[in-house]
Each structure stands twice: as structure tokens, then as C-alpha cells.
Design a protein around this motif. Structure first.
Motif, mmCIF file in Angstrom:
data_model
loop_
_atom_site.group_PDB
_atom_site.id
_atom_site.type_symbol
_atom_site.label_atom_id
_atom_site.label_comp_id
_atom_site.label_asym_id
_atom_site.label_seq_id
_atom_site.Cartn_x
_atom_site.Cartn_y
_atom_site.Cartn_z
ATOM 1 N N ALA A 35 0.842 -1.197 0.000
ATOM 2 C CA ALA A 35 0.000 0.000 0.000
ATOM 3 C C ALA A 35 0.875 1.244 0.000
ATOM 4 O O ALA A 35 2.043 1.202 0.353
ATOM 5 C CB ALA A 35 -0.892 -0.010 1.225
ATOM 6 N N PHE A 76 -9.168 -12.217 28.735
ATOM 7 C CA PHE A 76 -9.122 -13.025 27.513
ATOM 8 C C PHE A 76 -9.878 -14.343 27.686
ATOM 9 O O PHE A 76 -10.662 -14.734 26.832
ATOM 10 C CB PHE A 76 -7.656 -13.301 27.189
ATOM 11 N N PHE A 100 -14.758 -15.810 27.804
ATOM 12 C CA PHE A 100 -13.917 -15.165 26.795
ATOM 13 C C PHE A 100 -14.511 -13.780 26.535
ATOM 14 O O PHE A 100 -15.472 -13.628 25.784
ATOM 15 C CB PHE A 100 -13.909 -15.980 25.502
ATOM 16 N N ILE A 101 -13.936 -12.775 27.133
ATOM 17 C CA ILE A 101 -14.545 -11.444 27.127
ATOM 18 C C ILE A 101 -13.969 -10.607 25.991
ATOM 19 O O ILE A 101 -12.752 -10.528 25.817
ATOM 20 C CB ILE A 101 -14.297 -10.724 28.472
ATOM 21 N N ASN A 102 -14.862 -9.955 25.257
ATOM 22 C CA ASN A 102 -14.444 -9.068 24.174
ATOM 23 C C ASN A 102 -14.705 -7.600 24.488
ATOM 24 O O ASN A 102 -13.995 -6.730 24.008
ATOM 25 C CB ASN A 102 -15.208 -9.419 22.886
ATOM 26 N N ASP A 192 -14.043 -6.908 6.991
ATOM 27 C CA ASP A 192 -14.053 -6.487 5.591
ATOM 28 C C ASP A 192 -14.112 -4.975 5.444
ATOM 29 O O ASP A 192 -14.550 -4.465 4.419
ATOM 30 C CB ASP A 192 -15.275 -7.094 4.873
ATOM 31 N N VAL A 213 -8.933 -0.729 2.309
ATOM 32 C CA VAL A 213 -7.827 -0.980 1.378
ATOM 33 C C VAL A 213 -7.898 -0.066 0.160
ATOM 34 O O VAL A 213 -6.912 0.065 -0.563
ATOM 35 C CB VAL A 213 -7.820 -2.450 0.927
ATOM 36 N N GLY A 218 -4.611 3.778 0.836
ATOM 37 C CA GLY A 218 -5.365 2.662 1.405
ATOM 38 C C GLY A 218 -4.580 1.964 2.506
ATOM 39 O O GLY A 218 -3.361 2.104 2.612
ATOM 40 N N ALA A 219 -5.303 1.236 3.303
ATOM 41 C CA ALA A 219 -4.663 0.487 4.392
ATOM 42 C C ALA A 219 -4.195 -0.873 3.865
ATOM 43 O O ALA A 219 -4.640 -1.326 2.801
ATOM 44 C CB ALA A 219 -5.653 0.288 5.529
ATOM 45 N N ASP A 220 -3.322 -1.507 4.630
ATOM 46 C CA ASP A 220 -2.829 -2.822 4.232
ATOM 47 C C ASP A 220 -3.822 -3.927 4.540
ATOM 48 O O ASP A 220 -3.593 -5.088 4.187
ATOM 49 C CB ASP A 220 -1.514 -3.120 4.956
ATOM 50 N N THR A 221 -4.866 -3.611 5.222
ATOM 51 C CA THR A 221 -5.855 -4.635 5.580
ATOM 52 C C THR A 221 -7.213 -3.991 5.760
ATOM 53 O O THR A 221 -7.310 -2.787 6.011
ATOM 54 C CB THR A 221 -5.446 -5.364 6.869
ATOM 55 N N ARG A 260 5.194 -3.235 14.314
ATOM 56 C CA ARG A 260 4.412 -3.862 15.394
ATOM 57 C C ARG A 260 3.398 -2.887 15.993
ATOM 58 O O ARG A 260 2.441 -3.310 16.646
ATOM 59 C CB ARG A 260 5.334 -4.382 16.498
ATOM 60 N N GLU A 263 -0.384 -3.002 14.758
ATOM 61 C CA GLU A 263 -1.350 -4.003 15.236
ATOM 62 C C GLU A 263 -2.135 -3.397 16.393
ATOM 63 O O GLU A 263 -1.665 -3.359 17.528
ATOM 64 C CB GLU A 263 -0.623 -5.278 15.667
ATOM 65 N N GLN A 283 -0.217 -4.058 19.843
ATOM 66 C CA GLN A 283 0.343 -5.360 20.189
ATOM 67 C C GLN A 283 1.850 -5.266 20.441
ATOM 68 O O GLN A 283 2.369 -5.917 21.325
ATOM 69 C CB GLN A 283 0.068 -6.333 19.027
ATOM 70 N N ARG B 758 -9.181 -20.719 24.199
ATOM 71 C CA ARG B 758 -8.886 -19.523 23.405
ATOM 72 C C ARG B 758 -7.409 -19.199 23.625
ATOM 73 O O ARG B 758 -6.931 -19.233 24.753
ATOM 74 C CB ARG B 758 -9.758 -18.379 23.911
ATOM 75 N N SER B 763 2.837 -12.893 17.656
ATOM 76 C CA SER B 763 3.274 -12.173 16.462
ATOM 77 C C SER B 763 4.670 -12.641 16.080
ATOM 78 O O SER B 763 5.489 -12.952 16.942
ATOM 79 C CB SER B 763 3.315 -10.678 16.752
ATOM 80 N N GLN B 851 -10.721 -13.896 -1.158
ATOM 81 C CA GLN B 851 -11.538 -12.837 -1.757
ATOM 82 C C GLN B 851 -10.673 -11.955 -2.647
ATOM 83 O O GLN B 851 -9.521 -11.683 -2.318
ATOM 84 C CB GLN B 851 -12.160 -11.992 -0.639
ATOM 85 N N GLU B 891 -7.334 -1.065 -9.311
ATOM 86 C CA GLU B 891 -6.682 -1.575 -8.091
ATOM 87 C C GLU B 891 -7.256 -2.960 -7.795
ATOM 88 O O GLU B 891 -8.484 -3.119 -7.713
ATOM 89 C CB GLU B 891 -6.977 -0.663 -6.902
ATOM 90 N N VAL B 893 -7.257 -6.070 -5.087
ATOM 91 C CA VAL B 893 -6.892 -6.455 -3.715
ATOM 92 C C VAL B 893 -7.295 -7.899 -3.506
ATOM 93 O O VAL B 893 -8.441 -8.276 -3.800
ATOM 94 C CB VAL B 893 -7.588 -5.539 -2.676
ATOM 95 N N GLY B 899 -6.720 -13.453 6.467
ATOM 96 C CA GLY B 899 -6.897 -12.001 6.515
ATOM 97 C C GLY B 899 -5.716 -11.241 5.955
ATOM 98 O O GLY B 899 -5.711 -10.005 5.965
ATOM 99 N N THR B 901 -3.536 -9.439 3.235
ATOM 100 C CA THR B 901 -4.031 -8.676 2.093
ATOM 101 C C THR B 901 -2.871 -8.278 1.178
ATOM 102 O O THR B 901 -1.809 -7.890 1.665
ATOM 103 C CB THR B 901 -4.739 -7.399 2.598
ATOM 104 N N ARG B 903 -2.072 -6.215 -2.759
ATOM 105 C CA ARG B 903 -2.671 -5.335 -3.745
ATOM 106 C C ARG B 903 -1.769 -5.250 -4.967
ATOM 107 O O ARG B 903 -0.558 -5.425 -4.869
ATOM 108 C CB ARG B 903 -2.924 -3.955 -3.156
#
Lengths: 336, 938
Positions: A35, A76, A100-102, A192, A213, A218-221, A260, A263, A283, B758, B763, B851, B891, B893, B899, B901, B903
Motif C-alpha cells: 500500500a 481473555f 472469553f470477554i471481548n 471487511d 484498502v 489505502g490500508a494494508d488490511t 508492530r 497491530e 500489540q 482460546r 506475532s 476474496q 486496483e 486487492v 486475513g 491482504t 494489492r
């Protein structure tokens, strides 16, 4: 011989055609390219005033302050704890995937926990008062205009029941990982990209899609982990693509010079009351302070208070004008 | 060879026929034969005979004398022999007759597997001797463990005791030595035991898991030998509706353990599979003292034999032969001969302290209250352990209770297993149609699934309340769960004005839970055996509901300086229930001591003063019972389910002072002189419990016991691992990311069979496929291992365009065909990278596409679909009519399953359709020019 070999080859290809459909085309070099977002340096911010509040036995994933002033922390895989002075007491009698708490949010006299096993309301005595959508994983919670919204694996649900948004414009299911309200819209983070609908909801509205994206840059994800309101839209945190400023007019991604730090942990964006800056828990980049986000064409800046690089900040939450921070090691801090 | 054969013959002869015959057969001298006989007998000593005779105490240990109030030194066997000698002894059959167990000899015994082959389990026999005086029982339990292996043995047995037992002593006997125990903090005791086990010393450890569930561990039983463990406890005998009931539980029902329970493996002992026996029988002998004080002695559970032993002034009761399978509670009841005083006081002087037990009978005959309509909520456990007879019994109870409701009563039915269902959201009136519908609804229930009891209770207590009616929750369950404190605590805090009645259904119900539910719910507890007629039970329920309850009870004493009453908060009393209080006094009571009981009987004030008929003696029993009650109160006084640190310290101090086993203190005994060779392999045997009578094995474990592993998703961030293991007590996962660390414990989710964990993939972890080892510990003690693959993928997919027009006209459809690409230049990089997870999976990760999106400069975004013979990703874009002519950059992608990605861009020319005709025209003109020139030349 050649005919026989061709026949055998044909039979083999025919019998494995489904598998062959997934074969890749060999190319000499990758046609892809990264990107265009330019990495943003992370500056040194002045040291913040930090108070240690306690320590939990697991990674902190969510934080909220109850109406009675008590601090609640979601973990977590160990459920929800209420901090009573230096002691942390498990509350809600959570079992199985409920541990498992979000997400956590205060609503009236209760704390609502978004878990893999639904949304669970817990009262000030630590007792479970209600269980909503137990069949769904609740990944985000938002109280808006007195209504409790849950981002779930099957879209956005108004609790105790009632679907708000379940599918995108093309009929694709929306997994809502983050929620925010800003600029007259409800913003929904998902793997998405970001979706939005006018809010308050009038009739049925097809959600607008804001793929990260395809921003400028655009973003990488597209995988959104957190949302926080800014002046004309939201700031979206992503799983490894930094942050993106999302408005109805478009998307502008912001990457950091430290990969890093790109993230952003789930739910780990917060903006304390009256503060210009947004805080991000990352992260591998510690706690980041992001400013200059409200102006459409402004130059955002990222800074990190001293001492936070080594900590994996897994949860942040606004606490009035201050900030609550939780780490992957279970530490809890108040940052002023 | 001849010498060896001769020696063997001599041994055999000695063993079989004795000295004289052996000497004759082998023609050797008598003294030699005698010596060889001793040798032979020594080496062939049968382990089934426990060492008896004169006891020798281990160095430093006190002889095993029972307490002043303890059971007499006579064993259960001696009581049985005394009974058999009585001329007046009689056999008492049950009415109706309960089918007896199959002959143990016809039933295959349960065996275990070790590395050396098949072996029998270690517990050979359990013997129970109870001595009952008044309302207190002193009980001694002897467990005989044998080592049938050639290794040193550790036997671990989880066993039940009455929920109000105060366990006061443990000792064990090995060869001719008796080793007494000491009480220590639980961790210390465990450490002492583990040290002794490692050093080859015989040792025994008794730990409390729940007030009614204990673990006995015995280490270093020498090969071929036996160890006898003796436990002593004292407890109060329940008095209700004019009748005493002595209970000895013999087995533990397989418990459902929700994820909130942290000690699952300690409350879920292995269970004997169907068609098998555990090879240990039980004998029970009860002495009722004095014999003339008891009448109408009968057992609800077993066939018994009984008689009055005039010589010892006792009524003796033993199990009848053939009814000795430990698979149901032993329940013995009797009435006191003559009229019980309205209030009586038992005082015990112990050094400088006096302890007393006060027994007060509330008014025996009270008029029916002005009956207020009731809102009945019937909560029924329909989990797997209730399958078959238990749930049918529960249905009978509820149907009978529905038939007995008042005309203005309402009702609701709630049933739970892994989930909760209600018959109706609103309360139903007592009409014939509604009762019929309820009966039909009940008939749809059958046992199966987990026991999410807390959810059921929450649902029952959450139902809307009716301010005009008294709300009564009737809760029918066998109580086979592991989170009793959580349940009891929740009911105590959440019941509001409702009263909760615990109905234990079955032959071996969890009485700790049932009693706790009744106590916390300010209701009462009942146990309904499978054969019991339900009319009496339901009649007693309504008698209690329709009579005024004595509430807000307070006691004041004259002539007795009472303090530290336990329970500190006196319970409400229903008709037929006595008030039993234990307390301390600074001095002995005066002869004219009186007690005044005040409270509310319904809405009217109640006050009654009664003289105290005091009996005094020396001893420690009442002090022990007081401490036991105090510990119970401290344990149950907990915010959010924990015990306050200061309360915990008080519990430990009380237990150490009075030698009591609690959840924080254990008994440990170590034989310090006799040792087994610690280099011998140590075999560990878990002693299985019998399946409670009437409980179906398949209801709990299902017919499928094979574990299956189902990973739901792998990446990114936090994957979730799901394991289907219907009969597991514990599931843990060893992950490659945390090698060397403790395995990750999975938690039980929803129903009984699913476990979830879980975790986070760190990383920077290299791409590839990794194995997670899932360890499944089953309820029968077996251990299964399964492997599940985790695929780590951080490589973005590359995409190649295999078909696209160079130009597109406005208004036309632009069709792109794409395929995942494998960049060959990156293969070297992939191969050179640390590939702990395998290069193959790294490559697979690199070419995985989930996708593909294509965005055009005019704002359109197209989602590609997989199509075509070779699996191309096809995207179609519609060029707007007004699209500006010229180059346009698309473009593209691509996103993979994880997940990641990537491009790329693709250039097309919009409006370039004119280029082709121009080119074609130019070519045509050129060809024409060439043709003209050629003709001119010719």
C-alpha cells in the motif's frame, strides 16, 4: 506411448480437477505491491501520570467503570473481575465461552459483558441479571441514546433482541467487531472494512461500505479491530495495518514506522472526554497517543509516552477525562 | 534341576497339606519341613486378610484410641457377629421389595490396565461401624487397600461422607504397625505425602474436596500387601417430622462440571462401566444406644438385619447378606421411643470450656394459616444423569404437586440440561386444561445433555413475580454437579422473597447441594428415592407451605451463659422441624435453666419458655460439632464465591486446634520405618465409584466416547479450539507456541461434551502447520491424546491477471480473469526462512485466496467470483458511458483466509477501441499499397 501418457494424464487431471482449480500460476516475481501509505514516525510524548490499579490473572481485553465507581475488567479467557480496592473478584458466574470477554460497557446499574457466549448483564453485587443472544459471540458493545447495541458474528443487534444490520449491500453477512457513533451515523467495524448507516435509524437503510484498502492512501488490511469517533467520522484501528481515518467522503490510512505498532488490539482505541488525542493500545508498539485527527486534511501525529514501549497494551478505555489501560500481562493502570 | 523341582514340590506340599503331610510326602526331617512351611506361608500370605492382632504403634505415634465419645473399639465385623449370635435377631425386608443386586461372583469385576498387563483395582473392602447416641453418630470407616501388582502402589479413592460430617481422625495399619495422622495445612500435608511417596515410605493423605466428598491417597503399598485406612467422623443426625434419619453415602454420582469449576478432576472420580463391578463390597453395622430408646427402626434403602443386644444395651442393625454393593445411600430411620421433651440440652465439659447442643421442638400442632395463594415454580433437572427412572420420579413428584395446588394458585414449569426451557413465559392458572397441558409437557422431557444448573436457577428466579402470591420454587435434581457453592451462593443472594425447596431425586443424591439449596432458599430439603411413593413427600411439602413458618427466631437463656451460637442466624422452621443449636457456655447450666424462644408464627408473635432438661458429660464431641458448624458458616459467608482471607485463617486455626479436616487442612500419616524400595516402579490406581442405582451410564457419557477435535479458525489473532469429548473430566492443550509452559486448560462449554480454549498466536511466529496436542482425561480414568493442526499464515497472497482486455469502451463490461500466483523468486526466501511449520504449508498459505476485489477509478468496486474450469477469479466492471478516455488504473486487492491482504494494479485503456480500427486500416492501407506497387512493377 504418447497417447497412453496423454490419456492417463487426462484421467488424472479430470479426477483432480477440483483441486487443480486452486493451483497457482507460477510467476517469476510477485505482481503485488504494498500500500502507498507512508510510515508515520512515532514521537516521544511527555511522560504521563500513571497509577497502578491492580493485576489480573489473564490478559485484559476490556475495561469499564460502573455507576458506583467500581472498575470492571474483562479478560481473555477468565471472565470479568470487579476491582474492590486492590482485590479483584470474579463476577457474573460466567461459564464456558462466556469467560472469553471481548467488550464491557456500563449501562444503568449494570455492567454488560460482550462474550463469546452472548452479552451478559452483571449487577453491582456481581450477580448475573440477564443473558442476551447466548448463541452469538458479542465482539463489541455500544450504548447509544439509551439503547444497548451489540456487534456480533451476525451483525448488529439491539439488545435484548432486534437486528439492526445483518448483511451488507451485496447480501454478505457482516461480522461486527467494533461500533461507534459519530457524525449522525452508526459505524460498524468488520473484517471487511467499515460499514455505516444513518443514526438514529429511520426505517431500513442499506449500510454503506467503506473498504479501508481502497483509501487515499489505502490500508494494508480491511480487518477492523476498534473504532473511535472523530469530528466527521471514525478512526478505525486494524489488526496489522495501522489506523485509518474513515468518513463518508473516503478513507485515509496511517501506518506507523514501527510495524508492530500497526497491530491495534481489539477494542483498544479510546478518546477521553475533552481530550483532543485518541489513545491506541497496540500489540507491539505500546500505548500510542494520536493527535491531529479531526481536521480533514490535517497532519496526524503519533507519540508514545516514555516507558510504554515494552508493554503490550491490550485494552484502553476512557474514564471521564482520564484513561484506563490494561495489558496482556494482566496489569491495570490509570493514566492521567 | 532335581533340587529345584524337589524344593518346589516341598513348598507346594507345605502350603497344601501342612507340616506332617509335607514331611511324609517329601521324606524329610520334621524341623526342616517346619522351617520351609514358615518360609512358604510367609511368602504366600494372602493379602486379602488384613493384618490384625496386637497393634504396634509406629515410633513416636500414639496408639489409635478412639475419642471419649468415639465408636467402641469393636469393628463392624464384630457387631455383625454379635448380632448373628442374638436369638432375637430378625431380617427386615423393604416394602416394596427392592430387587437385590446380582451375585457379585456372577458380575465381572473391574480391572485396570498397567504397563505390566491387567490388574484388579486396589480397594478391596469398606467397613462402616456407627454408634448412635441421641442425635449424634460416631462413625468409623475402614477401607482395605491391596496391592495386586509387583510394583509399589499408590491408590487414590474419592469417596463420599455425610455432608455434615466432622472428620476427626485418620490412621492406617500396615503389617503390624499403626500409623496415626496429624492435621496440617493442605499444601503442607500434600508436601509431606509427596516426600514420603518419593522416599518409598508408606503414607496416607485425606483431603476434603467438598463437605461431602473426600480424597484418600495411599502411597507405597508394598507388592502383594495391604493397607487398612481408618477414618473417624462425627455428625448430627437429621430429625424431621418425628423421625431420625441416619445416612451413609456409598458412592459418588458422575458430576457435570461447568467451566467455572477449577478442581474438576478432584470431584469427578472414575466410574465403573456398565456390566462391571468395582470388586469392593461394603458392610455396615449400626449400634443404637441405648437400645430401648429407639422404635420403628427401618431402612429405606437396603435389606437389614436387626436385634437388641441386651448385654450391651444396644439395638444392632447390619446390612443383610447380598445387599452389599456400594451403589446407593444407606438410609436408616427410627422414631424415639416415648415423647421427646420440647427442649433438651446436652452439655459437655471440655477442659475449661463448656459446649452445649440445644434441641427445641416447635409447636407440634399448629393450625393451617390463612392460606395465601402460591406461585409455584417447578424447576426440573433433565440432564443425562436423570435419564430413565430419576426423571420419571421427578415427573411423578411434580404431577402430584400440580394436582395438590389450591384453586387460586398459579404455576410455571422450567426444565434445564445444557440449556433452559420454560413451558410458558407467564404463570398459568390452576385449571384442568393447564394441568393437563403441564402433564403433556412433562412427558416430552427426557434425560440428556449437560447440567447447566445455574442457568436453570437463574431462569426460574428471573421469572416475573406476582405480588399477590407467595412464590415457591420446587427444585428436583440429583445434584450431580461440581459447582455446588456457586449454586447455593446464587440462591442465597438472588431468591428475593421466594422460597426454594430442594428435592433430591435418586439413590445417591448430592445431599450437600440439596441441603444447601433448602438452607439458602429458606425452604427445606427432601430426598426422594426412586422407589419412594411420592404422595407422602408432596403431602409434606404442602403441609409446610400451608402452615405458618416460624420466622425471625431468637433465643434467650436463663441459667445458661450461652455464647457463640451456631448457626449464628437461626433458620426459619417449618412444621415438624426442630431447632438444633450448638454453642459455648462459660459454665455449666443451672438446674433451673430455661430457654425462651421468640419469633413470628405466620404474622403473629410467638414466645415460649421451656425448661432445659440438661444432661452433662465430659468429652469433645460437642466442641467438634460446634467447630464444624462454625467452619460451615465461615465458608458460606462469601462475597462473589470466595472465602475472605481472615475467615480462611479462622477456619485453619479451628481445624488445627480441634484436628478437623477442611478444605484448607488435611490429614497426613507417614510410616517412617518400614520402607518399600523406592526404585520399584510406582503404579497409580484410581479407585472407581459404582454408578448409582437407577442412573443410566449412557445418559451421562453418551454412547459415543471417542473424542473429536474441531478447530474453528486458525488465525489471525485469537483462534478458538473446540474439542468434542463426551466423557472428559479435563481437557488441556499443549501448543507449540508455549512449549515448556503449562498446557492450556480448555473449559467446558454449554453441554457436557464440548470443550473450548482460546489462545493467541504470537506475532512473528513463522508460517507453517503446527500440531497442537489435545489431552483428554476421561471420567473412567483413561487418557486420550488427539492432534489438531494449526496453520499459521502471514504471507499475503499474490494475484496474477490471466485474462483482461487492454482496452474498454465506455458502456462496455470489463471482464478480468485472475488466478493466485506463486512468485518463484520468493520461494528461495520462504525456504531460507525458519520453517518450523514446514515449507509446504508456507507455500499453501502463500497461494491461498479467499476474496478478490477490484476497484476502478470511477469508484466502482467489484467482488470477483471463482469460476471457470481452472478456477479463475472473475471480476466484471461496468465502464460508465461518460468515462474519460485514456489510461485507467484498476486496483486489485486479494485477501486470504487468514486475513492477509495484497494489492496490485492493472492498466487498461478506456476508449481505446478506436485504436484497433485505425491499426487495421493502416495495415489494410499498407497491404493495398504493397499490392499496387507489385502490380505496377509487373
Amino acid at each position: 506411448v504418447l497417447a497412453f501418457a496423454l490419456a492417463v494424464g487426462g484421467v488424472v487431471i479430470a479426477s483432480h480437477r477440483q483441486r487443480l482449480r486452486h493451483l497457482a500460476v507460477p510467476v517469476w516475481t510477485a505482481p503485488s505491491r504494498p500500500a502507498a501509505a507512508r510510515p508515520q514516525p512515532i514521537l516521544d510524548a511527555p511522560a504521563a501520570t500513571v497509577r497502578e490499579l491492580g493485576r489480573l490473572p489473564a490478559r485484559v481485553t476490556a475495561l469499564a467503570r460502573g455507576r458506583d465507581g467500581a472498575l470492571y475488567a474483562g479478560t481473555f479467557d477468565q471472565g470479568v473481575f470487579r476491582l474492590d480496592g486492590a482485590r479483584a473478584l470474579p463476577v457474573g458466574a460466567l461459564v464456558g465461552r462466556e469467560r472469553f470477554i471481548n467488550a464491557l460497557v456500563a449501562r444503568g446499574d449494570t455492567i454488560v459483558a460482550g462474550t463469546y457466549g452472548g452479552a451478559i448483564a452483571i449487577d453491582a453485587d456481581g450477580l448475573r441479571r440477564a443473558t442476551h443472544v447466548p448463541e452469538l459471540a458479542v465482539e463489541a458493545l455500544l450504548v447509544v441514546d439509551g439503547e444497548l447495541l451489540a456487534g456480533t458474528t451476525r451483525g448488529v443487534v439491539a439488545l435484548p433482541g432486534g437486528s439492526i444490520v445483518e448483511r451488507g449491500r451485496g447480501g454478505e453477512p457482516i461480522r461486527a467487531t467494533a461500533l461507534a457513533r459519530s457524525a449522525g451515523r452508526l459505524w460498524i467495524g468488520s473484517p471487511d472494512g467499515v460499514w455505516s448507516i444513518p443514526w438514529p435509524l429511520e426505517g431500513t437503510a442499506a449500510p454503506s461500505w467503506h473498504p479501508l484498502v481502497f483509501g487515499r492512501p489505502g490500508a494494508d488490511t480491511d480487518a477492523v479491530t476498534a473504532l473511535v469517533p472523530i469530528a466527521d467520522g471514525v478512526l478505525a484501528g486494524t489488526d496489522d495495518g495501522g489506523v485509518a481515518r474513515v468518513t463518508v467522503d473516503g478513507v485515509r490510512a496511517l501506518r506507523f514506522a514501527e510495524p508492530r505498532a500497526d497491530e491495534i488490539n481489539p477494542g483498544a482505541l479510546a478518546r477521553p472526554d475533552g481530550a483532543g488525542a485518541v489513545w491506541a493500545g497496540t500489540q507491539g508498539g505500546g500505548l500510542l497517543q494520536l493527535s491531529g485527527l479531526d481536521a480533514r486534511d490535517g497532519a496526524p501525529q503519533a507519540a508514545r509516552p516514555a516507558g510504554w514501549l515494552a508493554r503490550e497494551v491490550s485494552a484502553v478505555a476512557a474514564d471521564g477525562g482520564g484513561l484506563l489501560v490494561g495489558t496482556a500481562a494482566g496489569e491495570l493502570y490509570a493514566v492521567d | 534341576v532335581r533340587a529345584a523341582i524337589g524344593f518346589a514340590l516341598l513348598h507346594a506340599a507345605c502350603f497344601c497339606v501342612g507340616v506332617e503331610e509335607a514331611a511324609a510326602v517329601t521324606n524329610i526331617r520334621r524341623p526342616i519341613a517346619l522351617a520351609l512351611l514358615l518360609c512358604a506361608c510367609g511368602s504366600h500370605e494372602t493379602p486379602r486378610t488384613p493384618a490384625r492382632g496386637p497393634l504396634h504403634t509406629a515410633a513416636g505415634a500414639a496408639p489409635p484410641t478412639p475419642g471419649a465419645n468415639g465408636p467402641s473399639p469393636s469393628s463392624a465385623r464384630e457387631v455383625i457377629e454379635r448380632l448373628m449370635r442374638l436369638a432375637n435377631h430378625e431380617a427386615v425386608e423393604l416394602s416394596p421389595l427392592v430387587p437385590g443386586p446380582r451375585d457379585p461372583l456372577e458380575t465381572p469385576h473391574l480391572v485396570g490396565k498397567s504397563a505390566d498387563g491387567t490388574i484388579e483395582f486396589a480397594l478391596a473392602h469398606t467397613s462402616v461401624h456407627a454408634r448412635v447416641t441421641g442425635s449424634i453418630a460416631h462413625v468409623e470407616v475402614q477401607q482395605l487397600y491391596q496391592n495386586p501388582t509387583a510394583n509399589r502402589l499408590e491408590a487414590v479413592y474419592q469417596f463420599p461422607l455425610p455432608e455434615n460430617a466432622a472428620v476427626t481422625d485418620m490412621l492406617f495399619r500396615i503389617r503390624n504397625r499403626v500409623v496415626v495422622s496429624e492435621v496440617r495445612r493442605r499444601a503442607e500435608a500434600k508436601q509431606v505425602y509427596e516426600d514420603a511417596k518419593r522416599e518409598g515410605k508408606a503414607a496416607a493423605l485425606t483431603e476434603q474436596e467438598r463437605p461431602n466428598l473426600f480424597t484418600q491417597s495411599v502411597a507405597n503399598i508394598p507388592p502383594g500387601e495391604s493397607v487398612e485406612v481408618i477414618l473417624r467422623y462425627v455428625h448430627e443426625i437429621k430429625f424431621d417430622d418425628g423421625r431420625y434419619t441416619f445416612v451413609f453415602p456409598t458412592t459418588i454420582g458422575p458430576r457435570y462440571v461447568p467451566a467455572s469449576v477449577t478442581d474438576a478432576e478432584r470431584v469427578t472420580p472414575p466410574v465403573v462401566p456398565p456390566g462391571m463391578r468395582s470388586a469392593h463390597d461394603i458392610e455396615i453395622a449400626v449400634e443404637l444406644l441405648p437400645g430401648a430408646a429407639f422404635t420403628d427402626v427401618a431402612a429405606r434403602s437396603h435389606r437389614i438385619e436387626t436385634g437388641v443386644d441386651a448385654e450391651h444395651g444396644a439395638r444392632l442393625v447390619t446390612l443383610a447378606a447380598g445387599d452389599t454393593v456400594p451403589n446407593k445411600d444407606f438410609i436408616l430411620g427410627w422414631r424415639p421411643a416415648g415423647k421427646e421433651p420440647d427442649a433438651r440440652l446436652l452439655v459437655e465439659e471440655e477442659r475449661d470450656a463448656h459446649h452445649f447442643m440445644l434441641f427445641v421442638q416447635p409447636p407440634a400442632h399448629v393450625e393451617a394459616a390463612q392460606v395465601r395463594p402460591k406461585q409455584m415454580v417447578f424447576l426440573i433437572d433433565k440432564s443425562g444423569s436423570m435419564m430413565g427412572e430419576p426423571i420419571e420420579t421427578a415427573k411423578r413428584v411434580i404431577k402430584r404437586a400440580l394436582a395438590g395446588m389450591g384453586p387460586d394458585d398459579t404455576f410455571q414449569l422450567v426444565a434445564f440440561d445444557s440449556s433452559t426451557e420454560v413451558m410458558s413465559e407467564s404463570a398459568l392458572g390452576n385449571t384442568p386444561e393447564n394441568v393437563r397441558a403441564a402433564g403433556a409437557w412433562l412427558e416430552t422431557l427426557s434425560g440428556g445433555g449437560g447440567t447447566e444448573m445455574l442457568q436453570g436457577i437463574i431462569r426460574a428466579l428471573e421469572l416475573p413475580t406476582d405480588p399477590r402470591r407467595l412464590r415457591m420454587v420446587v427444585f428436583c435434581t440429583d445434584g450431580f454437579i461440581g459447582n455446588e457453592p456457586e449454586i447455593i451462593d446464587y440462591i442465597a443472594k438472588s431468591r428475593g422473597e421466594a422460597r426454594v425447596f430442594g428435592f433430591g431425586i435418586g439413590s445417591s443424591v448430592n445431599r450437600y447441594l440439596i441441603e444447601g439449596v433448602g438452607r439458602a432458599g429458606r425452604g427445606a430439603a427432601e430426598v426422594v428415592r426412586l422407589q419412594d411413593p411420592v404422595d407422602d413427600v408432596v403431602a409434606r411439602l404442602y403441609k409446610r407451605l400451608d402452615r405458618p413458618v416460624l420466622t425471625d427466631i431468637a433465643l434467650s437463656f436463663e441459667g445458661l451463659d450461652a455464647e457463640a451460637l451456631e448457626p449464628a442466624r437461626l433458620p426459619d422452621l417449618f412444621a415438624g422441624q426442630p431447632l438444633v443449636v450448638v454453642g459455648r457456655a462459660k459454665s455449666a447450666p443451672r438446674p433451673d435453666a430455661r430457654v425462651t424462644i421468640t419469633g413470628k408464627l405466620g404474622t403473629a408473635a410467638f414466645r415460649r419458655t421451656l425448661p432445659l432438661a440438661a444432661a452433662a458429660e465430659r468429652g469433645t464431641t460437642l466442641g467438634t460439632l460446634w467447630a464444624r458448624r462454625r467452619i460451615e458458616e465461615l465458608t458460606e459467608r462469601r462475597p462473589y464465591g470466595g472465602v475472605e482471607p481472615q475467615d480462611q485463617e479462622e477456619i485453619v486455626a479451628l481445624a488445627l486446634q480441634r484436628k478437623l479436616i477442611t478444605q484448607y487442612t488435611s490429614f497426613v500419616a507417614v510410616e517412617r520405618e518400614l520402607k518399600v524400595d523406592p526404585s520399584l516402579p510406582l503404579t497409580r490406581l484410581l479407585v472407581p465409584n459404582e454408578m448409582p442405582e437407577g442412573v443410566k451410564y449412557e445418559g451421562i457419557f453418551g454412547s459415543e466416547t471417542v473424542a473429536q477435535v474441531t478447530p474453528v479458525r486458525i488465525k489471525p489473532g485469537d483462534p478458538e479450539l473446540r474439542v468434542q469429548a463426551p466423557d472428559a473430566t479435563r481437557v488441556s492443550v499443549e501448543l507449540p507456541f508455549f512449549r515448556g509452559g503449562a498446557p492450556l486448560a480448555a473449559v467446558r462449554d454449554g453441554d457436557r461434551s464440548t470443550w473450548v480454549a482460546r489462545f493467541l498466536v504470537p506475532s512473528g511466529w513463522p508460517d507453517g502447520s503446527y500440531d497442537a496436542h489435545v489431552i483428554i482425561e476421561r471420567i473412567d480414568g483413561a487418557r486420550l491424546e488427539r492432534t489438531v493442526s494449526l496453520r499459521v499464515d502471514t504471507t499475503p497472497p499474490a494475484i496474477a491477471v490471466v485474462g483482461a482486455p487492454e482496452t474498454a469502451q465506455p458502456g462496455a463490461t470489463l471482464r478480468l480473469a485472475m488466478k493466485p500466483a506463486l512468485p518463484l523468486d520468493e520461494l528461495l526466501t520462504m525456504a531460507a526462512a525458519p520453517n518450523a511449520g514446514g515449507l509446504g504449508w508456507t507455500i499453501k498459505g502463500a497461494i491461498d485466496v479467499k476474496q478478490v476485489l477490484v476497484r476502478a477509478p470511477w469508484g466502482e468496486v467489484a467482488r470477483a467470483r471463482m469460476d471457470g474450469t481452472f478456477g479463475e477469479w472473475i471480476a466484471e466492471l461496468h465502464v460508465p458511458d461518460g468515462a474519460a478516455a485514456g489510461p485507467a488504473q484498476l486496483e486489485i486487492v486479494a485477501v486470504d483466509t487468514a486475513g492477509n491482504t495484497s494489492r496490485r494494479t492493472l492498466d487498461v485503456h478506456i476508449g481505446g477501441a478506436l485504436r484497433a480500427p485505425v491499426l487495421m486500416g493502416a495495415v489494410a492501407l499498407l497491404a493495398l499499397a504493397l499490392l499496387v506497387r507489385r502490380r505496377s512493377a509487373s
